[in-house]
Each structure stands twice: as structure tokens, then as C-alpha cells.
Design a protein around this motif. Structure first.
Motif, PDB file in Angstrom:
ATOM      1  N   LEU A 149      -6.507   0.739  -5.314  1.00  0.00           N
ATOM      2  CA  LEU A 149      -5.232   0.011  -5.312  1.00  0.00           C
ATOM      3  C   LEU A 149      -4.055   0.976  -5.373  1.00  0.00           C
ATOM      4  N   ARG A 150      -4.162   1.965  -6.209  1.00  0.00           N
ATOM      5  CA  ARG A 150      -3.074   2.949  -6.310  1.00  0.00           C
ATOM      6  C   ARG A 150      -2.846   3.641  -4.970  1.00  0.00           C
ATOM      7  N   ASN A 151      -3.913   4.058  -4.301  1.00  0.00           N
ATOM      8  CA  ASN A 151      -3.771   4.727  -3.007  1.00  0.00           C
ATOM      9  C   ASN A 151      -3.135   3.813  -1.974  1.00  0.00           C
ATOM     10  N   VAL A 152      -3.599   2.561  -1.926  1.00  0.00           N
ATOM     11  CA  VAL A 152      -3.076   1.609  -0.940  1.00  0.00           C
ATOM     12  C   VAL A 152      -1.584   1.378  -1.170  1.00  0.00           C
ATOM     13  N   VAL A 153      -1.192   1.173  -2.414  1.00  0.00           N
ATOM     14  CA  VAL A 153       0.208   0.891  -2.725  1.00  0.00           C
ATOM     15  C   VAL A 153       1.087   2.102  -2.448  1.00  0.00           C
ATOM     16  N   GLU A 154       0.666   3.270  -2.906  1.00  0.00           N
ATOM     17  CA  GLU A 154       1.485   4.463  -2.687  1.00  0.00           C
ATOM     18  C   GLU A 154       1.626   4.778  -1.202  1.00  0.00           C
ATOM     19  N   ARG A 155       0.561   4.548  -0.427  1.00  0.00           N
ATOM     20  CA  ARG A 155       0.637   4.768   1.017  1.00  0.00           C
ATOM     21  C   ARG A 155       1.617   3.780   1.660  1.00  0.00           C
ATOM     22  N   ALA A 156       1.579   2.527   1.216  1.00  0.00           N
ATOM     23  CA  ALA A 156       2.486   1.521   1.768  1.00  0.00           C
ATOM     24  C   ALA A 156       3.938   1.867   1.471  1.00  0.00           C
ATOM     25  N   VAL A 157       4.199   2.382   0.274  1.00  0.00           N
ATOM     26  CA  VAL A 157       5.577   2.732  -0.096  1.00  0.00           C
ATOM     27  C   VAL A 157       6.085   3.907   0.737  1.00  0.00           C
ATOM     28  N   TYR A 158       5.269   4.924   0.865  1.00  0.00           N
ATOM     29  CA  TYR A 158       5.765   6.113   1.557  1.00  0.00           C
ATOM     30  C   TYR A 158       5.935   5.878   3.058  1.00  0.00           C
ATOM     31  N   ARG A 159       5.171   4.917   3.621  1.00  0.00           N
ATOM     32  CA  ARG A 159       5.301   4.640   5.049  1.00  0.00           C
ATOM     33  C   ARG A 159       6.427   3.642   5.359  1.00  0.00           C
ATOM     34  N   TRP A 160       6.913   2.942   4.346  1.00  0.00           N
ATOM     35  CA  TRP A 160       7.906   1.898   4.592  1.00  0.00           C
ATOM     36  C   TRP A 160       9.281   2.537   4.792  1.00  0.00           C
ATOM     37  N   GLU A 161       9.895   2.258   5.906  1.00  0.00           N
ATOM     38  CA  GLU A 161      11.158   2.920   6.254  1.00  0.00           C
ATOM     39  C   GLU A 161      12.337   1.951   6.307  1.00  0.00           C
ATOM     40  N   ARG A 162      12.151   0.733   5.859  1.00  0.00           N
ATOM     41  CA  ARG A 162      13.229  -0.245   5.884  1.00  0.00           C
ATOM     42  C   ARG A 162      13.680  -0.577   4.480  1.00  0.00           C
ATOM     43  N   ASP A 163      14.872  -1.128   4.371  1.00  0.00           N
ATOM     44  CA  ASP A 163      15.354  -1.648   3.097  1.00  0.00           C
ATOM     45  C   ASP A 163      14.818  -3.063   2.940  1.00  0.00           C
ATOM     46  N   GLY A 164      14.307  -3.388   1.775  1.00  0.00           N
ATOM     47  CA  GLY A 164      13.770  -4.716   1.548  1.00  0.00           C
ATOM     48  C   GLY A 164      12.323  -4.661   1.109  1.00  0.00           C
ATOM     49  N   PRO A 165      11.739  -5.819   0.826  1.00  0.00           N
ATOM     50  CA  PRO A 165      10.351  -5.861   0.348  1.00  0.00           C
ATOM     51  C   PRO A 165       9.373  -5.268   1.367  1.00  0.00           C
ATOM     52  N   ILE A 166       8.334  -4.638   0.852  1.00  0.00           N
ATOM     53  CA  ILE A 166       7.312  -4.030   1.707  1.00  0.00           C
ATOM     54  C   ILE A 166       6.458  -5.143   2.321  1.00  0.00           C
ATOM     55  N   GLU A 167       6.281  -5.076   3.633  1.00  0.00           N
ATOM     56  CA  GLU A 167       5.524  -6.097   4.352  1.00  0.00           C
ATOM     57  C   GLU A 167       4.178  -5.582   4.849  1.00  0.00           C
ATOM     58  N   ALA A 168       4.092  -4.304   5.181  1.00  0.00           N
ATOM     59  CA  ALA A 168       2.891  -3.751   5.825  1.00  0.00           C
ATOM     60  C   ALA A 168       1.967  -3.125   4.782  1.00  0.00           C
ATOM     61  N   ILE A 169       0.736  -3.607   4.728  1.00  0.00           N
ATOM     62  CA  ILE A 169      -0.288  -3.075   3.831  1.00  0.00           C
ATOM     63  C   ILE A 169      -1.478  -2.639   4.675  1.00  0.00           C
ATOM     64  N   GLU A 170      -1.863  -1.380   4.550  1.00  0.00           N
ATOM     65  CA  GLU A 170      -3.034  -0.873   5.261  1.00  0.00           C
ATOM     66  C   GLU A 170      -4.115  -0.533   4.242  1.00  0.00           C
ATOM     67  N   PHE A 171      -5.212  -1.269   4.307  1.00  0.00           N
ATOM     68  CA  PHE A 171      -6.285  -1.065   3.342  1.00  0.00           C
ATOM     69  C   PHE A 171      -7.229   0.054   3.760  1.00  0.00           C
ATOM     70  N   ASP A 172      -7.427   0.246   5.048  1.00  0.00           N
ATOM     71  CA  ASP A 172      -8.357   1.265   5.540  1.00  0.00           C
ATOM     72  C   ASP A 172      -7.590   2.320   6.324  1.00  0.00           C
ATOM     73  N   PRO A 173      -7.264   3.464   5.708  1.00  0.00           N
ATOM     74  CA  PRO A 173      -6.503   4.486   6.415  1.00  0.00           C
ATOM     75  C   PRO A 173      -7.285   5.156   7.534  1.00  0.00           C
ATOM     76  N   PHE A 174      -8.607   4.934   7.590  1.00  0.00           N
ATOM     77  CA  PHE A 174      -9.437   5.548   8.629  1.00  0.00           C
ATOM     78  C   PHE A 174      -9.552   4.679   9.879  1.00  0.00           C
ATOM     79  N   GLN A 175      -9.024   3.469   9.808  1.00  0.00           N
ATOM     80  CA  GLN A 175      -9.142   2.574  10.957  1.00  0.00           C
ATOM     81  C   GLN A 175      -8.319   3.106  12.127  1.00  0.00           C
TER      82      GLN A 175
END
Length: 351
Positions: free
Chosen positions: A229-255
Motif C-alpha cells: 500500500l505504501r508503494n502504491v500510494v507514494e508512486r501515485a503521488v509522485y506521478r500526479w502532475e495536476r492540482d486536485g485529488p489523485i485519480e490515477a492508481i497503478e497497482f502493478d508497476p510491471f504491467q
């Protein structure tokens, strides 16, 4: 052991019950066995046991039994004298001596060899260790906390773990629930990790996760538990480039369609969402339908636009409003999908 910045976070009943059991056992100078899947926080609970014990101001020494080859485990645990074996150019104290007066945390206990288990039993039973190559034992005062993700009684039945050692170490057993059994903690933990990552990246404000993203986080099975969970959340935060709530969640970074091995075992592609029926042509005054060849350019464009909007809306719904999954299903890049959503005023549907 270095002071940790990690916190024990959660409010679910199963998790609080496990913490309460650990807290009550902390005051007693007896061994404790911590059981749990990978990523459930076994080491954090071991630290809690130490910090709440009368030994809190003495060393907490950690040894991962699975991280060392079998030939070195006994030397790590009990130490060795100079010349005890090839490469032993000087004497070295073992983890038991380092933890004297404090707590020794043995992670991945189930991976210990039978020989190491026998020597560990003697150390626990009599409070003595003998360095490899030495003739006299050394007295040590160590409290043992051990952890494993295996069911040790089954290993005993298979003659892979000593029953007498298990009896000695299981004065108290604390079993940590997996994250999928702590549904009420998922968003609490996600918010904690998200805020911390946002602060690390210098965000001025933390907007949290969109409703669709929250639902995706709640419904995922989390085989890697809190660590995943920590990895998924931290990855979502660092990839999010917009202002506002995070919408994109990637569970499998190898996909990826380009990941190694695809040629040998091609990945099954997700079926494209069902195509919505195009709007039916409007009837004329005499009841006949307008022929396709009679449709003017402006009417054609409006019908194509309506069809595209319906296609996007249906694809979003079928992919749980996950924009990256929707883009993959439609054969679009993420940026192309975002552009299409803005063109049809559908951004609000996934916010």
C-alpha cells in the motif's frame, strides 16, 4: 537498531486486538512469536514489544535469518573466535552478545536450519552461547522476539522445525491480520502515506484521493499488505502532475505490453468495452429515415461526437473510472484520453 520514523497506524478491531496482546506481553520477560504475512508490520510490533518492556533502554538487535547463507547463520548468532574457520581473521561477537541485556529480534525464524535451531534452543534454555571455535560458553541475558510468515506447527509435523524450540518460543503468539481484513484502515493508511509523500515532494496542499481512487484502494486485495500500500500510494503521488485529488492508481508497476517474456507467454489483452449503439437517424415528416448519404456535415460531426462521448462514458464505467485502465482498454495513451475527456466535459465524471 536505528530509531524508526514508521508509525503503527490503524483502528480496525482485529489490528487493535493484536496490538493489545503485544502490549500486554511486553512487560513480561518471556519470548514472543509474531506471525503475519509479508508486509503486515511484524518488525514494527517487535520494536513495540521492546520499547514497552523494562529493557527499553538496552539494545534491540535485529537479525533476518533468511538473509544469510546457512553456513554463516551460526557465526552471526553466536560469534566466532579468530581462526575458527577460513576467513575468520579476528574474533567477532555474535548477535546474542550484542543484544545482552536487551532484545534480539529473529525475523524469518522458519528458515533456520535444524542445526542452528538446536543451538538456539540451548541459548534460550540456559542463557549461554558458545562462539564457534571457543571451548567455554558465555552467559547472556537476552529476550527473544521472533517472527515468521509460516505456520510453524505444520513445519514441526514435516520435521522441518524443532517442536521443543517452538514450545520454548511460543509463550505468547501475536498474529497480525492482513490488510484485506482491515478494510477500515486502508484509507487511513493511504492518507498517511500520501500526506508524507506530498510533503517530501514539496506540495503546498494535500488534496487526497478522488472517490473512484478511494474505491479502488478499498477493493484491492493487497497481497503485499501495508508495505505494498505504501508503494502504491507514494508512486501515485509522485506521478500526479495536476492540482486536485489523485485519480490515477497503478497497482502493478510491471504491467506493460513490452515487459520481458511477453513473446513466450503473451498477456491476454483486456476486451475492449462494448461499443455503444450509434444514435438512430431521426425520422422524416413522412415516416422514412434520413438516408446516410443525405446527412449534412454538421449533423455527421454532432453524431460522431455523441458516439465518442458515449463510448468514453461506458469505457470509464467498465474500468471503475480508472483513467489509465480506460486508456489501455481503448488503445489510447493517457494524454490522449485526458484530452478526449476534456473535449467532452467528462473530467468531472472521474474527479
Amino acid at each position: 537498531m536505528a530509531e524508526r520514523t514508521s508509525q503503527v497506524i490503524g483502528q480496525s478491531g482485529a489490528f487493535l486486538d493484536a496490538l493489545e496482546r503485544a502490549s500486554r506481553a511486553a512487560a513480561l520477560d518471556r519470548p514472543v512469536l509474531v506471525i503475519g504475512e509479508r508486509g503486515t508490520g511484524k518488525e514494527l510490533v517487535a520494536e513495540r514489544l521492546h520499547r514497552l518492556s523494562p529493557r527499553w533502554d538496552q539494545p534491540l538487535v535485529v537479525m533476518n535469518c533468511a538473509a544469510l547463507p546457512e553456513t554463516l547463520i551460526e557465526a552471526e548468532l553466536f560469534g566466532h573466535e579468530s581462526g575458527a574457520f577460513t576467513g575468520a581473521t579476528k574474533a567477532r561477537v555474535g548477535r546474542f552478545e550484542e543484544a545482552d541485556g536487551g532484545t534480539l529480534f529473529l525475523d524469518e525464524l522458519g528458515t533456520l536450519s535444524m542445526g542452528a535451531q538446536e543451538r538456539l534452543l540451548r541459548a534460550v534454555e540456559y542463557g549461554e552461547v558458545t562462539r564457534i571455535g571457543a571451548s567455554r560458553p558465555i552467559r547472556v541475558d537476552v529476550r527473544i522476539v521472533a517472527a515468521t510468515n509460516e505456520h510453524l506447527p505444520d513445519k514441526v509435523d514435516r520435521n522441518e522445525f524443532r517442536a521443543d524450540l517452538l514450545d520454548r518460543l511460543s509463550f505468547e503468539v501475536v498474529t497480525l491480520p492482513p490488510l484485506r481484513a482491515r478494510k477500515s484502515d486502508i484509507l487511513i493508511l493511504a492518507d498517511h502515506f500520501g500526506r508524507r509523500m506530498a510533503a517530501e515532494m514539496g506540495w503546498e496542499r494535500w488534496h487526497g484521493f478522488s472517490p473512484a481512487a478511494q474505491e479502488a484502494l478499498r477493493e484491492y486485495r493487497w497481497p503485499g499488505n501495508v508495505r505494498e500500500l505504501r508503494n502504491v500510494v507514494e508512486r501515485a503521488v509522485y506521478r500526479w502532475e495536476r492540482d486536485g485529488p489523485i485519480e490515477a492508481i497503478e497497482f502493478d508497476p510491471f504491467q506493460s505490453p513490452y515487459r520481458p517474456g511477453n513473446s513466450a507467454a503473451p498477456q491476454q489483452q483486456q476486451p475492449a468495452p462494448a461499443m455503444p449503439r450509434p444514435p438512430q437517424p431521426a425520422p422524416t415528416s413522412d415516416g422514412d429515415e434520413v438516408a446516410a448519404c443525405d446527412v449534412g456535415p454538421s449533423d455527421f460531426k454532432s453524431r460522431v461526437a455523441l458516439f465518442e462521448k458515449e463510448l468514453l462514458s461506458r469505457a470509464l464505467a467498465e474500468n471503475r473510472f480508472n483513467q489509465r485502465a480506460t486508456a489501455d482498454a481503448l488503445g489510447l495513451s493517457y494524454d490522449q484520453l485526458r484530452h478526449a475527456l476534456r473535449r467532452h466535459d467528462l473530467i468531472g465524471a472521474v474527479a
